[in-house]
Design a protein around this motif. Structure first.
Motif, short mmCIF file in Angstrom:
data_model
loop_
_atom_site.label_atom_id
_atom_site.label_comp_id
_atom_site.label_asym_id
_atom_site.label_seq_id
_atom_site.Cartn_x
_atom_site.Cartn_y
_atom_site.Cartn_z
N ALA A 176 -30.79 -27.59 -4.24
CA ALA A 176 -30.83 -27.48 -2.68
C ALA A 176 -29.62 -26.69 -2.11
CB ALA A 176 -30.81 -28.88 -2.30
N LYS A 179 -30.01 -23.04 -2.38
CA LYS A 179 -30.79 -22.58 -1.57
C LYS A 179 -30.06 -22.29 -0.08
CE LYS A 179 -34.31 -22.14 -3.87
NZ LYS A 179 -35.29 -20.66 -4.16
N ASN A 180 -29.03 -23.32 0.23
CA ASN A 180 -28.50 -23.37 1.44
C ASN A 180 -27.38 -22.05 1.21
OD1 ASN A 180 -29.54 -25.60 2.53
ND2 ASN A 180 -28.16 -27.00 1.80
N GLU A 182 -27.69 -19.40 -0.64
CA GLU A 182 -28.50 -18.28 -0.07
C GLU A 182 -28.73 -17.85 1.08
OE1 GLU A 182 -32.40 -18.21 -2.42
OE2 GLU A 182 -32.25 -16.38 -2.88
N GLN A 186 -27.02 -14.45 3.14
CA GLN A 186 -28.07 -13.34 3.20
C GLN A 186 -27.48 -12.10 3.55
OE1 GLN A 186 -31.53 -14.58 5.14
NE2 GLN A 186 -30.22 -15.46 6.95
N LEU A 201 -28.01 -19.50 -9.89
CA LEU A 201 -29.51 -19.46 -9.64
C LEU A 201 -30.10 -19.39 -11.13
CD1 LEU A 201 -30.10 -17.73 -6.24
CD2 LEU A 201 -30.80 -20.12 -6.86
N SER A 217 -33.08 -13.59 -11.61
CA SER A 217 -31.81 -13.77 -10.89
C SER A 217 -30.69 -13.33 -11.78
CB SER A 217 -31.51 -15.24 -10.69
OG SER A 217 -32.61 -15.90 -9.75
#
Length: 744
Positions: A176, A179-180, A182, A186, A201, A217
């Motif tokens: 999680a 993902k935050n 990423e 970005q 990842l 990845s």
């Protein structure tokens, strides 16, 4: 001829002045140069070129010290800590970070502190201290949330994910956070951190068995690392690709990636190792071997022509048997010797391990004793200094005021002496810090003489004081350490001088811009010291002889402390003495003279920044809770506060303090640490659960370590060690009261 001489003379003058001018043009380094060096050093670390990074960091530290740029001094230590973390030298990294954090707190560099906290978290994660690592990341996160810095918040999420990824129970939280990260990163242009993100990842997907996502990845991480020549990330990316290929039973690809990984690892080793065999030496070895072979070939040809085959075979057989016999005997003896040596080494190793364990136990016992005795000595000394302050404010007579000032001065010195005795090892290791402030040297020395007057009168000894009037009124230095040096030297002279005289003089020897050099001389006509004892007299617990110890007493520690303190101040003490004729001690110290100071503006230093003056008026009608179990300390602290019209309440322990804060409104809390029941730290943790805003200051007699982060992490705003100077006491209280009013 005259014209020729004139031309030669003019040419020599031109050369001389030309070289002088070339030396004078040397300019001070610019902050931009330091920033560029630090950027290059970080890139060198990313490429694992540690020797190159070390040189760049050494150069940046030299430049930063040259212009006294504390922010870049701290940042250099932080980047050096990062290099040690990459090299797995974690203790060295922590030492550098603690130095950086100390400076950043001093100059209130919040962005620098956040950077240091992230690095500290990485090292703690590497050492397996995961909870502390998360706490430091949360400290950094608080700052970046205030600044709304999305890229740094993304790095916080990435580093949390790295910590949680190592534990199977927390891998879902790790994914999680990745993902935050990423989302936050970005639009980032920081390819190194993007490469790290995709690498972890890949690890996360590999753990979950999603091998296709993991491979994608990992390939992105490899592409970013190769694009910028990030050697370390290139090596790690090949490693994870090899693991993924093995999981997918693609053994050929796994072997190929593993070979690539080893090639990069070997490259890292080669660019950092210090010694290599040169091609010239190798070539010499080959030539010598070839020459020897040619010579042997010629000898063999000659033997073949002169000896018969059967005779040669017999001789060689006998020689071979003889050589084998000697070799067998030699191996047998060597094995016996090696077995005996191993047995002896094991025995010595066992003895050394036992001695080490005993030394560690003794060291722990000593540390425990020093911790206990520190608290026991500081608590009554707090009563002495506190009551002296109260008496000085009650309009004493002039004679009483003189005695009280002497008592106050002696109390300060006694506290300093206690600290030096307890921290003697620290002093000798040059870990004691110099605290600079403005002070009047002549008044400071007069206070020393007043404090020692009674001791001199008891010995019927006269003290003569000569102070150079050219010395500036105000100097910048460490007045407490100067007092310690003078009290020890004068006390030593008084002890060994009876019915005699002591002369103390201070003379200015030179002045260059705002720096003055002063020569101190303490001379007496007392017992004196023999030539054979003059070197040993500065060692710990050493005196001239056993008879002197019995006659005059003392610990033999004073001159050792003087030597160590002067070494800390970049000076040395010199002794001239004859047995029966007295002694003379001299040393020279440099001070800054504020009157001669020329104020310069540094490009990176903010202009017109002035600290707001705080007065005790802000304390009027403020409600302060004193949490203290010692009744005398309660009374002293309460009276000092109530003299400034503070509404003061007292709690005898931590439990009572928690209840009072729940049921009453207070503006500030003074919290002791060691109390019966729950400690001050535990009480502070509980209070922070329902009141995170109220200022809480630790007012404690414990000896504090260099690293105070644990206090701040547990909710304290600041720390005042007892016994304290009233100026520091009021300054810190007023500071937090003013900040609280501003916030409201």
């Amino acid at each position: 001829m005259k014209n020729l001489k004139l031309i030669i003379l003019l040419f020599c003058c031109f050369i001389t002045f030309g070289f002088q001018d070339s030396k004078m043009v040397k300019a001070d380094p610019k902050p931009e140069q330091i920033r560029e060096l630090l950027t290059k050093a970080e890139h060198s670390i990313d490429m694992m070129e540690f020797d190159k990074a070390q040189k760049q960091l050494n150069q940046s530290l030299e430049y930063a010290k040259e212009i006294d740029h504390k922010r870049y001094i701290a940042l250099t230590s932080g980047i050096l800590a990062r290099m040690f973390q990459v090299r797995h030298e974690y203790d060295k990294g922590i030492t550098q970070l603690e130095r950086a954090i100390s400076i950043q707190r001093e100059i209130d560099d919040q962005s620098g502190l956040a950077y240091s906290y992230v690095l500290y978290s990485k090292i703690l994660n590497s050492k397996g201290e995961l909870d502390r690592a998360i706490k430091y990341l949360d400290l950094a996160k608080t700052y970046y949330e205030k600044e709304d810095d999305e890229e740094q918040l993304g790095l916080i999420s990435l580093n949390k994910a790295v910590i949680w990824l190592s534990n199977e129970d927390t891998r879902d939280r790790a994914i999680a956070e990745l993902k935050n990260a990423e989302i936050y990163l970005q639009e980032s242009t920081n390819n190194y951190e993007l490469s790290r993100l995709h690498y972890f990842l890949a690890r996360a997907y590999n753990f979950k068995g999603e091998f296709e996502k993991a491979e994608n990845s990992a390939l992105i991480a490899l592409e970013l690392a190769q694009k910028e020549d990030y050697t370390g990330m290139t090596m790690y990316s090949y490693g994870i690709l090899s693991e993924i290929a093995e999981q997918r039973n693609n053994l050929a690809a796994a072997l190929k990636y593993l070979q690539k990984n080893n090639e990069v690892r070997e490259y890292v080793f080669n660019i950092n190792k210090e010694a290599l065999l040169t091609e010239a030496n190798a070539r010499e070895g080959v030539d010598a071997l070839k020459s020897t072979l040619d010579e042997l070939t010629m000898q063999n040809a000659e033997q073949e022509r002169t000896l018969k085959v059967n005779k040669l075979t017999t001789i060689l057989s006998v020689a071979l048997i003889t050589i084998l016999s000697l070799l067998t005997l030699s191996l047998y003896k060597n094995n016996n010797l090696r077995a005996r040596a191993n047995e002896l080494l094991q025995k010595k190793n066992s003895e050394l391990i036992l001695a080490k364990e005993n030394a560690e136990k003794a060291s722990m016992a000593k540390a425990q004793f020093l911790t206990t005795i520190t608290h026991e000595l500081r608590t009554p000394l707090y009563a002495v200094t506190g009551l002296t302050h109260l008496l000085l404010e009650e309009s004493p007579t002039e004679s009483q005021k003189e005695h009280l000032n002497s008592l106050k001065f002696s109390g300060e010195y006694l506290l300093s002496l206690i600290n030096n005795i307890l921290d003697l090892n620290k002093l000798e290791a040059n870990k004691v810090e110099i605290v600079k402030s403005n002070f009047d040297l002549e008044k400071r020395m007069s206070d020393v003489l007043i404090a020692l007057k009674n001791s001199a009168d008891e010995k019927n000894t006269k003290i003569h004081f000569d102070f150079d009037k050219n010395i500036p009124k105000k100097l910048v230095g460490d007045p407490l350490k100067i007092s310690q040096i003078l009290i020890n030297l004068l006390g030593n002279s008084i002890k060994f001088t009876e019915d005699g005289d002591i002369w103390i003089s201070v003379k200015q020897t030179k002045q260059k811009e705002k720096t003055v050099s002063l020569l101190f001389e303490i001379k007496d006509n007392g017992e004196g010291i023999g030539k054979e004892k003059q070197k040993a007299i500065f060692e710990n617990f050493t005196q001239g002889s056993t008879q002197i110890n019995r006659k005059f007493g003392g610990t033999g520690l004073g001159l050792s402390i003087v030597k160590n303190l002067l070494s800390l101040l970049n000076s040395e003490i010199e002794l001239e003495s004859e047995l029966g004729e007295g002694s003379k001690f001299t040393f020279e110290l440099d001070f800054e003279a504020p009157e001669a100071e020329i104020k310069n503006t540094v490009a990176d230093t903010p202009v017109n920044v002035k600290e707001t003056e705080l007065t005790n008026d802000i304390m009027i009608d403020k409600r302060i809770l004193v949490v203290e179990d010692n009744k005398i300390n309660q009374m002293i602290t309460r009276k000092i506060l109530e003299k400034n019209k503070v509404i003061c309440d007292v709690a005898d322990n931590g439990s009572i303090a928690i209840e009072k804060v729940k049921n009453n409104e207070f503006d500030l809390i003074l919290m002791d640490i060691h109390m019966p029941g729950i400690t001050g730290i535990e009480a502070t943790i509980e209070i922070r659960k329902f009141d995170p805003e109220i200022p809480i200051i630790a007012l404690t007699a414990v000896t504090l370590d260099d690293n105070l982060d644990e206090f701040y992490l547990n909710g304290f705003n600041d720390i005042i060690p007892k016994p304290y100077k009233t100026e520091e006491f009021f300054h810190k209280i007023n500071k937090y009261l003013a900040a609280r009013e501003t916030a409201i």
